[in-house]
Write an enzyme that holds these catalytic residues in place. Sequence first.
Site, PDB file in Angstrom:
ATOM      1  N   GLU A  21       0.829  -1.200   0.000  1.00  0.00           N
ATOM      2  CA  GLU A  21       0.000   0.000   0.000  1.00  0.00           C
ATOM      3  C   GLU A  21       0.868   1.256   0.000  1.00  0.00           C
ATOM      4  O   GLU A  21       1.938   1.283   0.632  1.00  0.00           O
ATOM      5  CB  GLU A  21      -0.907  -0.009   1.235  1.00  0.00           C
ATOM      6  CG  GLU A  21      -1.995   1.043   1.200  1.00  0.00           C
ATOM      7  CD  GLU A  21      -2.935   0.944   2.396  1.00  0.00           C
ATOM      8  OE1 GLU A  21      -4.012   1.567   2.328  1.00  0.00           O
ATOM      9  OE2 GLU A  21      -2.588   0.260   3.386  1.00  0.00           O
ATOM     10  N   PHE A  22       0.418   2.267  -0.727  1.00  0.00           N
ATOM     11  CA  PHE A  22       1.131   3.545  -0.849  1.00  0.00           C
ATOM     12  C   PHE A  22       2.530   3.368  -1.449  1.00  0.00           C
ATOM     13  O   PHE A  22       3.454   4.118  -1.144  1.00  0.00           O
ATOM     14  CB  PHE A  22       1.226   4.256   0.510  1.00  0.00           C
ATOM     15  CG  PHE A  22      -0.094   4.451   1.186  1.00  0.00           C
ATOM     16  CD1 PHE A  22      -1.124   5.145   0.557  1.00  0.00           C
ATOM     17  CD2 PHE A  22      -0.338   3.908   2.441  1.00  0.00           C
ATOM     18  CE1 PHE A  22      -2.355   5.321   1.165  1.00  0.00           C
ATOM     19  CE2 PHE A  22      -1.567   4.071   3.060  1.00  0.00           C
ATOM     20  CZ  PHE A  22      -2.580   4.778   2.418  1.00  0.00           C
ATOM     21  N   ARG A  23       2.674   2.328  -2.286  1.00  0.00           N
ATOM     22  CA  ARG A  23       3.941   2.028  -2.974  1.00  0.00           C
ATOM     23  C   ARG A  23       5.066   1.679  -1.999  1.00  0.00           C
ATOM     24  O   ARG A  23       6.244   1.785  -2.326  1.00  0.00           O
ATOM     25  CB  ARG A  23       4.349   3.184  -3.899  1.00  0.00           C
ATOM     26  CG  ARG A  23       3.278   3.522  -4.949  1.00  0.00           C
ATOM     27  CD  ARG A  23       3.809   4.409  -6.046  1.00  0.00           C
ATOM     28  NE  ARG A  23       4.875   3.787  -6.806  1.00  0.00           N
ATOM     29  CZ  ARG A  23       4.704   2.885  -7.769  1.00  0.00           C
ATOM     30  NH1 ARG A  23       3.501   2.450  -8.073  1.00  0.00           N
ATOM     31  NH2 ARG A  23       5.748   2.400  -8.411  1.00  0.00           N
ATOM     32  N   LEU A  24       4.698   1.243  -0.796  1.00  0.00           N
ATOM     33  CA  LEU A  24       5.696   0.779   0.169  1.00  0.00           C
ATOM     34  C   LEU A  24       5.847  -0.733  -0.001  1.00  0.00           C
ATOM     35  O   LEU A  24       5.472  -1.534   0.854  1.00  0.00           O
ATOM     36  CB  LEU A  24       5.271   1.154   1.592  1.00  0.00           C
ATOM     37  CG  LEU A  24       5.144   2.656   1.843  1.00  0.00           C
ATOM     38  CD1 LEU A  24       4.666   2.929   3.266  1.00  0.00           C
ATOM     39  CD2 LEU A  24       6.473   3.355   1.578  1.00  0.00           C
ATOM     40  N   HIS A  25       6.402  -1.106  -1.147  1.00  0.00           N
ATOM     41  CA  HIS A  25       6.501  -2.509  -1.538  1.00  0.00           C
ATOM     42  C   HIS A  25       7.535  -3.248  -0.688  1.00  0.00           C
ATOM     43  O   HIS A  25       8.431  -2.632  -0.092  1.00  0.00           O
ATOM     44  CB  HIS A  25       6.900  -2.627  -3.009  1.00  0.00           C
ATOM     45  CG  HIS A  25       6.153  -1.698  -3.911  1.00  0.00           C
ATOM     46  ND1 HIS A  25       4.774  -1.657  -3.966  1.00  0.00           N
ATOM     47  CD2 HIS A  25       6.600  -0.764  -4.798  1.00  0.00           C
ATOM     48  CE1 HIS A  25       4.399  -0.742  -4.855  1.00  0.00           C
ATOM     49  NE2 HIS A  25       5.483  -0.180  -5.366  1.00  0.00           N
TER      50      HIS A  25
END
Length: 198
Positions: free
Chosen positions: A173-177
């Site tokens: 989520e939120f590009r916090l891969h």
Amino acid sequence: MFEPKTDDPFEQFRSWFADAEASEPNDANAMTLATADSDGRPSARIVLLKDVDARGFAFYTNTESQKGRQLEVNPFAALCFHWKSLRRQVRVEGPVAGVSDAEADEYYASRPRGSRVGAWASQQSRPLADRPTLLSAVARFEAEYDGKDVPRPPYWSGYRLTPLRIEFWQDGEFRLHDRFLYSRPSDGAPWVMQRLFP
């Protein structure tokens, strides 16, 4: 949050691949294969993974195709699996070598007869005047091998990429891969695993 459960990237890959086979609607074994010519100019296309074990990732093709010619002069490649339904990606890099004749023969014999005939008819990656020219070549080889086994063409074989880097990516989520890289300096050396920034 994704955390690898093993220090063995092949075991981790097999686990994710099993998930992909259960969830992807088509071709969970599809992978982008990137190669480069002697000047370093890259080329990429989708091919199908046909085998994976501790030796590496195997695929098959016409060795006179663009990818075959590039691997001849620059035997290093990259693979990328993207399983959209799982929001996962695996990237693989390493040197490439041909599989044994026995392996190529075994896989070739497992292909549908039409695909074996097609391997003779197609001069892969070369210019084709029109569709009837291809169909004419198919008809010619169907007649030549009518009632006979279709042998493997001398220019058709497989390659195996021996990985030096395997990266697992899980969407967050939120590009916090979550990204984990397994790397080693050479085949046979121990793997080192580290987490990467997204």
